[in-house]
Scaffold this active site. Structure first.
Site, PDB file in Angstrom:
ATOM      1  N   TYR A 111     -30.432  -0.816  24.102  1.00 19.10           N
ATOM      2  CA  TYR A 111     -29.658  -0.666  22.854  1.00 19.10           C
ATOM      3  C   TYR A 111     -28.746   0.559  22.898  1.00 19.10           C
ATOM      4  O   TYR A 111     -29.155   1.614  23.381  1.00 19.10           O
ATOM      5  CB  TYR A 111     -30.628  -0.424  21.690  1.00 19.10           C
ATOM      6  CG  TYR A 111     -31.167  -1.638  20.966  1.00 19.10           C
ATOM      7  CD1 TYR A 111     -30.527  -2.859  20.987  1.00 19.10           C
ATOM      8  CD2 TYR A 111     -32.335  -1.533  20.219  1.00 19.10           C
ATOM      9  CE1 TYR A 111     -31.050  -3.950  20.283  1.00 19.10           C
ATOM     10  CE2 TYR A 111     -32.861  -2.609  19.517  1.00 19.10           C
ATOM     11  CZ  TYR A 111     -32.216  -3.821  19.549  1.00 19.10           C
ATOM     12  OH  TYR A 111     -32.735  -4.879  18.851  1.00 19.10           O
ATOM     13  N   GLU A 112     -27.559   0.415  22.325  1.00 21.14           N
ATOM     14  CA  GLU A 112     -26.670   1.566  22.059  1.00 21.14           C
ATOM     15  C   GLU A 112     -26.350   2.371  23.304  1.00 21.14           C
ATOM     16  O   GLU A 112     -26.262   3.593  23.267  1.00 21.14           O
ATOM     17  CB  GLU A 112     -27.290   2.505  21.001  1.00 21.14           C
ATOM     18  CG  GLU A 112     -27.719   1.840  19.726  1.00 21.14           C
ATOM     19  CD  GLU A 112     -26.599   1.044  19.084  1.00 21.14           C
ATOM     20  OE1 GLU A 112     -25.434   1.363  19.322  1.00 21.14           O
ATOM     21  OE2 GLU A 112     -26.901   0.091  18.362  1.00 21.14           O
ATOM     22  N   GLY A 113     -26.132   1.651  24.400  1.00 23.86           N
ATOM     23  CA  GLY A 113     -25.864   2.331  25.671  1.00 23.86           C
ATOM     24  C   GLY A 113     -27.148   2.452  26.453  1.00 23.86           C
ATOM     25  O   GLY A 113     -28.100   3.067  25.988  1.00 23.86           O
ATOM     26  N   GLN A 132     -26.355   6.723  28.898  1.00 22.40           N
ATOM     27  CA  GLN A 132     -26.744   7.980  28.229  1.00 22.40           C
ATOM     28  C   GLN A 132     -26.755   9.128  29.226  1.00 22.40           C
ATOM     29  O   GLN A 132     -26.349  10.249  28.918  1.00 22.40           O
ATOM     30  CB  GLN A 132     -28.155   7.861  27.615  1.00 22.40           C
ATOM     31  CG  GLN A 132     -28.374   6.722  26.642  1.00 22.40           C
ATOM     32  CD  GLN A 132     -27.495   6.792  25.424  1.00 22.40           C
ATOM     33  OE1 GLN A 132     -27.144   7.869  24.966  1.00 22.40           O
ATOM     34  NE2 GLN A 132     -27.103   5.644  24.913  1.00 22.40           N
TER      35      GLN A 132
END
Lengths: 604, 604
Positions: free
Chosen positions: A441-443, A448
């Site tokens: 999720y979200e990268g 990250q």
């Protein structure tokens, strides 16, 4: 679900004794609050978690939502949850009083989410996305947009989503291709498809407010040509009623876990009749979206940790109740079996879980506290920037530690149950399926890690990292007063010095401007950074626990609680911190093995 | 399922160039074979894998078996698989010619299983358990038992299972309570329940031959009072036909993965009419069962690796076909996206998978080779003991490395696919659910680690470990001839010396006779031992690859294959071997943190 999914005592300890969030009340923006109102919010979250969320955890996984005749129907419990959550004021709580909020610190809202997420990690997806989308409109919307959408969203009548990913682009947002064509009335016609849209369709609310990245006709290619649009599933027509806005659910993904939240494939403008409203500035869509994305990253890190919390308490309960085998030093084979919590290896697994859950939670809550501190120092640019830099530096690691180590912790919990952990008779197997999404999720973790090393460390000339070193040094300085913590602050300082060397090596790697060399092992750098950050948290917990133990009046369970903190701190420093050694070894090693060479391909 | 689930070239390399299993043919027992007959077996396995197993992989997971009216119905593909597998002679192949086998080396049978398991990891459970049960009857059965059961089992008409676990006992086999009451005719009446019985019921074969641990009335308590019984689901009556033997399926576990193989809760003798036949000696059930259990342990380690192989090739294919983003050094944002295999972090994840899959496979096949070498040296007790000691030492680590690192590898594979990896559109999510069981089957990782450190290292006064050191030293000695491997044999020797110190520390821990202190960190010792063993395997692969590369006539794909071996060896030594440092640090640390203290409980 096990009876207990989180520890309120630990949450209060982290908030009030470690992070001392009550100090926020001194600031004008939060002056309506006190420790009691914070407590009420957490109580309310616990009630909702216990009464509505936990009971539906299993069934909403087994009966996953399906797309039928273009409409997704979600589990009945989701309806009840969103209604109760909104009516309790939890959706609007962190917003300003102007919009019906109570200006609740985000760190308290996050703590409430931790409680609820530990009971049902899919349900909080709906509300978290809605809060995030509303915050984007609140921040960048014009007065008409705010008036049209915020009241509906903050009351829970409409939900929100974020629509970034496209089939051909994936993590590469510069390749977003959804088109936005300007219309005479100032609106845009949106055309394109988005995938993996969490809560992208449901039958709970009348409307869904999608925040969509798209490219205005003629905009520059790449990330600098992306704008942000409000694209409701249904638009308000001139009569003031809702009419379809040509947003179609064309597919639903069946996933390994988090099944109660549908991940949708959406089509915008399939009939050339999808209207979008530009939010904020033209071509500034991506930096604006990062406001929501960064909040979502903290939320995902928290997701890893609240799932790990549920897993920890389920494993702990099992270990306390399950008799099996005898203590290893028991000479008599025929004595009664002991509960498995007495076996050192089971204790090791439980300690590891506890260390990850409580240390990870602390790191994430500290980030939310930075958000609040940024907010209250809006008129002191330097102070604001200080917190902002720390927040930007720590957001990727808070996300990644929660996701990756939450996964480790949940799987250790499953292991404690032996074969039972693999069956549907206990919640562990579902929690293990649910938590697996968090590193995507979200990268992904890889993304990250590149953001951390590339942007926040090297791209920033190490400025944020220096601030972080200073913050850690403050904690170490405080710990120096405690003889019993001396081994640990020394260990942390020694690891920090090595980390400095490792970081210098990364700067050398970058000196030649070779980003592939710099970022090839960013994941390992991230892993080490996560361990150091959580060691830092544990040192903070140790200081606070020593304070508690220093009070002779504290006895019984409270004393045991503080002692347990010291024991878990010791566990982390003896078992987890040494892992940085292998990582540092590799990070100092300049042999390149993973750089692509077109002349020597097919080598994998 | 992806098109490719394993590499035949790598399998042949490992068998014939690294392990040089063709040398087995020099021994009388295997003289009917040659490299070609080995190849035929592997070809046959590949055909079955491709034609019958892989096509059913997904559907047999989605439509899991259910227990209806006391009978489990399994997926139709299982019927076809067992029939084809048996008719191809694969069930009987490793058995002696006397029983219709072809005396196939176990290392070749294992290689065939690797191929098939990579296509469908649940299906091989049925046949593997049947082979193991048949081997137990073959080894310990009396002539009548062999005549009654072996032909039926080796032809695949009847299947076999192993029934150890009971609700109250779990991993603690000394607490097995199933009762066996002697009857006048020499048989026993069996009464008790067993849980987690893989393939414990199915509708494929007329009969199921359960091998059951039970306690004869009046037997000593503990492990020394356990006997082993053949308990068929249906017994042969005086008319020579099958009649029910009071074995009831009273429950089926719903599991996270490996859904095509039912895990059963069985009741024996619910109507006091369940007949069992003593196998082997009274009260020697547990050591006898270890013959099957040790084979099963190797099979489980292999399970982790063949699942990881399928995951690796699925991830590799995706990475080769999926364009996304640009190379990190690309200055122009607008060039066409590259396939993600060009990104260093993706390459790191793929290398890690490859290193685990090929290194782990090699370690496990080496163990099977030891089994064959034990067999052919039956009349040379010292040589036989040599291989037996190595086998006993390495069985727990082969099982654990395959299980634990197979899990890591599969999850890295899932990560390569990003969000898609989490969906049912690709096989990764199923493989990730399937592989999770391996660290629980046949003794959890904790149990294996205690067996390694407690029994095989310290309990054995380090004798087996000395033999192992000598074997590794032989490889190092061979590698010394190669300049290009010098960094790596030096690294391995240096790690081995540190491991010796670490082992000495464990002996010191044990000197006080405190088994809890000794075994508290057995898991970490196991993890380090696994890394060293696979580093050893990679050094062996390096030597064999250098030989290949030394032949100037070898060009094209073959040369690339060997170069890829050297690259993966380097990857393992630069990325994986350094992990022992953190583990060694903790293993030298004598601070005790996980020992239970009744006076200081509730500390977790």
């Amino acid at each position: 679900m096990a009876e207990k999914t989180f520890s309120r005592r630990n949450l209060d300890f982290t908030l009030f004794e470690v992070l001392q969030v009550s100090e926020l009340i001194r600031h004008d923006y939060f002056k309506a609050h006190d420790t009691e109102t914070f407590g009420f919010t957490l109580d309310m979250a616990s009630d909702i978690a216990r009464q509505i969320m936990a009971p539906a955890f299993t069934e909403s996984d087994r009966k996953q939502p399906e797309l039928e005749n273009g409409q997704v129907k979600v589990h009945s419990s989701i309806h009840e949850f969103i209604k109760t959550f909104s009516e309790a004021g939890l959706m609007s709580a962190p917003f300003s009083e102007e919009w019906g909020g109570i200006q609740l610190p985000k760190v308290i809202a996050a703590a409430a989410e931790f409680i609820m997420g530990s009971a049902h990690n899919s349900m909080v997806m709906y509300t978290d996305l809605t809060k995030g989308a509303a915050n984007l409109i609140y921040t960048f919307g014009n007065p008409e947009q705010k008036a049209a959408f915020l009241p509906k969203m903050l009351s829970g009548e409409w939900m929100g989503t974020m629509c970034l990913t496209e089939v051909q682009a994936g993590s590469s947002l510069s390749d977003v291709a959804t088109a936005a064509s300007p219309q005479a009335d100032g609106t845009y016609l949106i055309k394109g498809q988005k995938i993996f849209i969490s809560a992208g369709d449901q039958d709970v609310t009348d409307n869904i407010v999608h925040l969509v990245l798209a490219r205005i006709d003629g905009a520059p290619k790449g990330t600098k040509g992306i704008s942000l649009f409000i694209v409701p599933k249904k638009r308000i027509n001139s009569a003031g009623t809702l009419e379809p806005n040509d947003v179609d659910s064309i597919g639903i993904y069946h996933k390994m876990g988090q099944k109660a939240t549908p991940a949708m494939h959406l089509e915008f403008g399939g009939k050339n009749d999808c209207v979008g409203y530009l939010l904020g500035e033209i071509n500034r869509g991506l930096p604006q979206m990062f406001l929501m994305m960064n909040a979502a990253r903290l939320g995902v890190g928290m997701g890893g940790i609240h799932i790990a919390s549920a897993a920890y308490y389920a494993a702990l309960q099992y270990a306390q109740e399950r008799p099996q085998g005898r203590r290893l030093n028991e000479k008599q084979a025929l004595v009664e079996p002991v509960c498995i919590i007495q076996h050192p290896d089971v204790r090791r697994m439980l300690f590891l879980q506890k260390a990850i859950v409580e240390g990870g939670l602390s790191l994430i809550l500290q980030c939310y506290q930075y958000l609040d501190l940024e907010k209250v120092h809006a008129d002191q640019p330097e102070v604001k920037q200080h917190y902002n830099q720390l927040l930007e530096l720590l957001t990727p690691v808070a996300k990644t530690y929660g996701a990756e180590m939450g996964f480790v912790a949940v799987n250790q919990g499953l292991q404690v149950l032996g074969g039972y952990g693999y069956t549907e008779d206990f919640p562990l197997e579902q929690l293990a399926r649910d938590v697996r999404i968090m590193s995507l999720y979200e990268g992904t973790t890889g993304i990250q890690a590149q953001a951390l090393l590339g942007r926040q460390v090297v791209g920033n000339q190490g400025k944020s990292l220096v601030k972080w070193f200073e913050e850690v040094a403050k904690t170490v300085h405080e710990a120096e007063n405690s003889a019993s913590l001396s081994t640990y602050w020394n260990d942390l300082m020694s690891a920090m010095r090595n980390f400095q060397e490792v970081t210098n090596q990364q700067f050398k790697n970058a000196a030649h401007g070779d980003m592939e060399v710099l970022l090839a092992d960013a994941n390992l750098y991230m892993e080490a950074f996560g361990i150091l950050n959580v060691a830092w948290q544990w040192l903070q917990h140790g200081i606070a626990a020593e304070k508690g133990l220093g009070n002779a009046e504290i006895q019984g369970e409270e004393r045991i609680f503080y002692q347990s903190k010291i024991e878990t701190l010791r566990f982390f420093f003896h078992y987890e911190l040494p892992r940085v050694q292998g990582l540092f070894h590799r990070l100092m090693d300049t042999t390149r093995l993973t750089i692509f060479d077109a002349d020597a391909e097919v080598l994998i």
